[in-house]
Design a protein around this motif. Structure first.
Motif, PDB file in Angstrom:
ATOM      1  N   LEU A 106       6.575  -2.889-154.496  1.00 18.99           N
ATOM      2  CA  LEU A 106       7.973  -3.166-154.804  1.00 18.99           C
ATOM      3  C   LEU A 106       8.282  -2.557-156.173  1.00 18.99           C
ATOM      4  O   LEU A 106       7.634  -2.895-157.166  1.00 18.99           O
ATOM      5  CB  LEU A 106       8.235  -4.674-154.814  1.00 18.99           C
ATOM      6  CG  LEU A 106       9.692  -5.102-154.988  1.00 18.99           C
ATOM      7  CD1 LEU A 106      10.515  -4.690-153.757  1.00 18.99           C
ATOM      8  CD2 LEU A 106       9.787  -6.601-155.203  1.00 18.99           C
ATOM      9  N   GLU A 107       9.246  -1.658-156.205  1.00 17.42           N
ATOM     10  CA  GLU A 107       9.625  -1.008-157.464  1.00 17.42           C
ATOM     11  C   GLU A 107      11.102  -0.677-157.424  1.00 17.42           C
ATOM     12  O   GLU A 107      11.628  -0.410-156.344  1.00 17.42           O
ATOM     13  CB  GLU A 107       8.814   0.269-157.687  1.00 17.42           C
ATOM     14  CG  GLU A 107       7.344   0.014-157.936  1.00 17.42           C
ATOM     15  CD  GLU A 107       6.563   1.305-158.195  1.00 17.42           C
ATOM     16  OE1 GLU A 107       7.032   2.382-157.749  1.00 17.42           O
ATOM     17  OE2 GLU A 107       5.515   1.224-158.837  1.00 17.42           O
ATOM     18  N   PRO A 108      11.756  -0.643-158.580  1.00 10.60           N
ATOM     19  CA  PRO A 108      11.261  -1.008-159.899  1.00 10.60           C
ATOM     20  C   PRO A 108      11.296  -2.523-160.105  1.00 10.60           C
ATOM     21  O   PRO A 108      12.154  -3.213-159.557  1.00 10.60           O
ATOM     22  CB  PRO A 108      12.225  -0.299-160.849  1.00 10.60           C
ATOM     23  CG  PRO A 108      13.507  -0.193-160.079  1.00 10.60           C
ATOM     24  CD  PRO A 108      13.115  -0.095-158.621  1.00 10.60           C
ATOM     25  N   VAL A 109      10.359  -3.010-160.869  1.00 13.06           N
ATOM     26  CA  VAL A 109      10.263  -4.439-161.165  1.00 13.06           C
ATOM     27  C   VAL A 109      10.014  -4.645-162.655  1.00 13.06           C
ATOM     28  O   VAL A 109       9.492  -3.767-163.341  1.00 13.06           O
ATOM     29  CB  VAL A 109       9.147  -5.136-160.360  1.00 13.06           C
ATOM     30  CG1 VAL A 109       9.459  -5.124-158.881  1.00 13.06           C
ATOM     31  CG2 VAL A 109       7.795  -4.492-160.618  1.00 13.06           C
ATOM     32  N   ALA A 110      10.406  -5.829-163.116  1.00 16.95           N
ATOM     33  CA  ALA A 110      10.183  -6.219-164.510  1.00 16.95           C
ATOM     34  C   ALA A 110      10.177  -7.738-164.558  1.00 16.95           C
ATOM     35  O   ALA A 110      10.458  -8.400-163.561  1.00 16.95           O
ATOM     36  CB  ALA A 110      11.286  -5.665-165.409  1.00 16.95           C
ATOM     37  N   HIS A 111       9.869  -8.279-165.727  1.00 15.79           N
ATOM     38  CA  HIS A 111       9.973  -9.728-165.901  1.00 15.79           C
ATOM     39  C   HIS A 111      10.576 -10.016-167.259  1.00 15.79           C
ATOM     40  O   HIS A 111      10.705  -9.132-168.112  1.00 15.79           O
ATOM     41  CB  HIS A 111       8.616 -10.411-165.682  1.00 15.79           C
ATOM     42  CG  HIS A 111       7.838 -10.668-166.916  1.00 15.79           C
ATOM     43  ND1 HIS A 111       7.643 -11.942-167.415  1.00 15.79           N
ATOM     44  CD2 HIS A 111       7.207  -9.839-167.764  1.00 15.79           C
ATOM     45  CE1 HIS A 111       6.906 -11.855-168.519  1.00 15.79           C
ATOM     46  NE2 HIS A 111       6.635 -10.604-168.749  1.00 15.79           N
ATOM     47  N   VAL A 112      10.974 -11.271-167.452  1.00 14.22           N
ATOM     48  CA  VAL A 112      11.627 -11.693-168.691  1.00 14.22           C
ATOM     49  C   VAL A 112      10.621 -12.408-169.582  1.00 14.22           C
ATOM     50  O   VAL A 112      10.077 -13.454-169.195  1.00 14.22           O
ATOM     51  CB  VAL A 112      12.822 -12.634-168.407  1.00 14.22           C
ATOM     52  CG1 VAL A 112      13.485 -13.053-169.713  1.00 14.22           C
ATOM     53  CG2 VAL A 112      13.815 -11.966-167.471  1.00 14.22           C
ATOM     54  N   ASN A 113      10.365 -11.818-170.758  1.00 18.86           N
ATOM     55  CA  ASN A 113       9.525 -12.502-171.746  1.00 18.86           C
ATOM     56  C   ASN A 113      10.192 -13.819-172.128  1.00 18.86           C
ATOM     57  O   ASN A 113      11.384 -13.841-172.413  1.00 18.86           O
ATOM     58  CB  ASN A 113       9.361 -11.650-173.006  1.00 18.86           C
ATOM     59  CG  ASN A 113       8.255 -10.638-172.895  1.00 18.86           C
ATOM     60  OD1 ASN A 113       7.279 -10.850-172.185  1.00 18.86           O
ATOM     61  ND2 ASN A 113       8.399  -9.530-173.587  1.00 18.86           N
ATOM     62  N   GLY A 114       9.456 -14.890-172.088  1.00 12.26           N
ATOM     63  CA  GLY A 114      10.005 -16.185-172.454  1.00 12.26           C
ATOM     64  C   GLY A 114      10.671 -16.915-171.303  1.00 12.26           C
ATOM     65  O   GLY A 114      11.036 -18.086-171.437  1.00 12.26           O
ATOM     66  N   GLY A 115      10.875 -16.239-170.182  1.00 14.99           N
ATOM     67  CA  GLY A 115      11.382 -16.868-168.980  1.00 14.99           C
ATOM     68  C   GLY A 115      12.750 -17.527-169.096  1.00 14.99           C
ATOM     69  O   GLY A 115      13.592 -17.137-169.907  1.00 14.99           O
ATOM     70  N   PHE A 116      12.950 -18.544-168.265  1.00 15.95           N
ATOM     71  CA  PHE A 116      14.231 -19.246-168.199  1.00 15.95           C
ATOM     72  C   PHE A 116      14.589 -19.879-169.540  1.00 15.95           C
ATOM     73  O   PHE A 116      15.756 -19.878-169.929  1.00 15.95           O
ATOM     74  CB  PHE A 116      14.187 -20.307-167.096  1.00 15.95           C
ATOM     75  CG  PHE A 116      15.495 -20.980-166.848  1.00 15.95           C
ATOM     76  CD1 PHE A 116      16.520 -20.308-166.206  1.00 15.95           C
ATOM     77  CD2 PHE A 116      15.710 -22.289-167.228  1.00 15.95           C
ATOM     78  CE1 PHE A 116      17.739 -20.924-165.953  1.00 15.95           C
ATOM     79  CE2 PHE A 116      16.921 -22.922-166.988  1.00 15.95           C
ATOM     80  CZ  PHE A 116      17.950 -22.233-166.349  1.00 15.95           C
ATOM     81  N   ALA A 117      13.593 -20.379-170.242  1.00 15.19           N
ATOM     82  CA  ALA A 117      13.865 -20.993-171.552  1.00 15.19           C
ATOM     83  C   ALA A 117      14.504 -19.979-172.491  1.00 15.19           C
ATOM     84  O   ALA A 117      15.474 -20.289-173.193  1.00 15.19           O
ATOM     85  CB  ALA A 117      12.577 -21.554-172.149  1.00 15.19           C
ATOM     86  N   ALA A 118      13.994 -18.751-172.509  1.00 19.95           N
ATOM     87  CA  ALA A 118      14.544 -17.706-173.372  1.00 19.95           C
ATOM     88  C   ALA A 118      15.926 -17.272-172.891  1.00 19.95           C
ATOM     89  O   ALA A 118      16.830 -17.042-173.701  1.00 19.95           O
ATOM     90  CB  ALA A 118      13.591 -16.522-173.422  1.00 19.95           C
ATOM     91  N   LEU A 119      16.092 -17.167-171.574  1.00 20.86           N
ATOM     92  CA  LEU A 119      17.398 -16.803-171.031  1.00 20.86           C
ATOM     93  C   LEU A 119      18.448 -17.838-171.420  1.00 20.86           C
ATOM     94  O   LEU A 119      19.558 -17.497-171.851  1.00 20.86           O
ATOM     95  CB  LEU A 119      17.324 -16.677-169.505  1.00 20.86           C
ATOM     96  CG  LEU A 119      16.546 -15.478-168.965  1.00 20.86           C
ATOM     97  CD1 LEU A 119      16.283 -15.647-167.474  1.00 20.86           C
ATOM     98  CD2 LEU A 119      17.296 -14.181-169.244  1.00 20.86           C
ATOM     99  N   LYS A 120      18.089 -19.097-171.267  1.00 21.55           N
ATOM    100  CA  LYS A 120      19.004 -20.195-171.596  1.00 21.55           C
ATOM    101  C   LYS A 120      19.363 -20.176-173.086  1.00 21.55           C
ATOM    102  O   LYS A 120      20.530 -20.299-173.451  1.00 21.55           O
ATOM    103  CB  LYS A 120      18.338 -21.516-171.207  1.00 21.55           C
ATOM    104  CG  LYS A 120      19.268 -22.658-170.946  1.00 21.55           C
ATOM    105  CD  LYS A 120      18.473 -23.807-170.317  1.00 21.55           C
ATOM    106  CE  LYS A 120      19.301 -25.039-170.204  1.00 21.55           C
ATOM    107  NZ  LYS A 120      18.561 -26.144-169.610  1.00 21.55           N
ATOM    108  N   ALA A 121      18.355 -19.973-173.935  1.00 21.78           N
ATOM    109  CA  ALA A 121      18.577 -19.923-175.382  1.00 21.78           C
ATOM    110  C   ALA A 121      19.451 -18.733-175.779  1.00 21.78           C
ATOM    111  O   ALA A 121      20.171 -18.790-176.784  1.00 21.78           O
ATOM    112  CB  ALA A 121      17.241 -19.871-176.122  1.00 21.78           C
TER     113      ALA A 121
END
Length: 141
Positions: A106-121
């Motif tokens: 599966l491409e392209p893929v990435a992830h969010v450093n810090g996850g949902f907590a970072a997104l929310k902040a």
């Protein structure tokens, strides 16, 4: 029992192979029609913390089965020509998940450093988890 290859080593290896976005970089892509955010948190986490508006929920335990088009559990959301940005609560599970689906093809893929907590902040649009069919209360007659 001694663990021979612990989570820290697994995370380091995964992070060396995948793309990671900061919460701010990820949120800049939130309304891009060529991007699909994928929330791999457990349903209890969604109920407790809320959901990112527009994200698709794919429980971590089903991810490989939902991604693989040969699986009887395949979800068509993963057959779209989009970039998939995975997140969990803090970024550990999503790093491992991103590495896994990338190795699956599966491409392209990435992830969010810090996850949902970072997104929310970072000010992400968060809503209460919508009721699913299994959550819905029976209608009175």
């Amino acid at each position: 029992m001694a663990i021979k290859h612990g989570y820290k080593a697994m995370l380091a290896e995964a992070e060396s192979r995948i793309r990671a976005y900061s919460a701010e970089e990820a949120l800049a892509r939130l309304n891009d029609p060529n991007v699909q955010f994928v929330d791999i948190r457990d349903v209890r986490e969604l109920e407790r913390e809320g959901v990112l508006t527009g994200a698709f929920h794919a429980p971590r335990g089903m991810l490989e089965f939902w991604v693989d088009p040969e699986s009887p559990y395949h979800k068509t959301v993963f057959a779209q020509p989009k970039e998939y940005i995975f997140f969990c609560a803090a970024g550990w599970r999503s790093a491992l998940a991103t590495d896994t689906v990338q190795r699956m093809g599966l491409e392209p893929v990435a992830h969010v450093n810090g996850g949902f907590a970072a997104l929310k902040a970072a000010g992400a649009p968060v809503a209460a988890k919508p009721e699913s069919r299994s959550d819905a209360k029976p209608k009175s007659v």
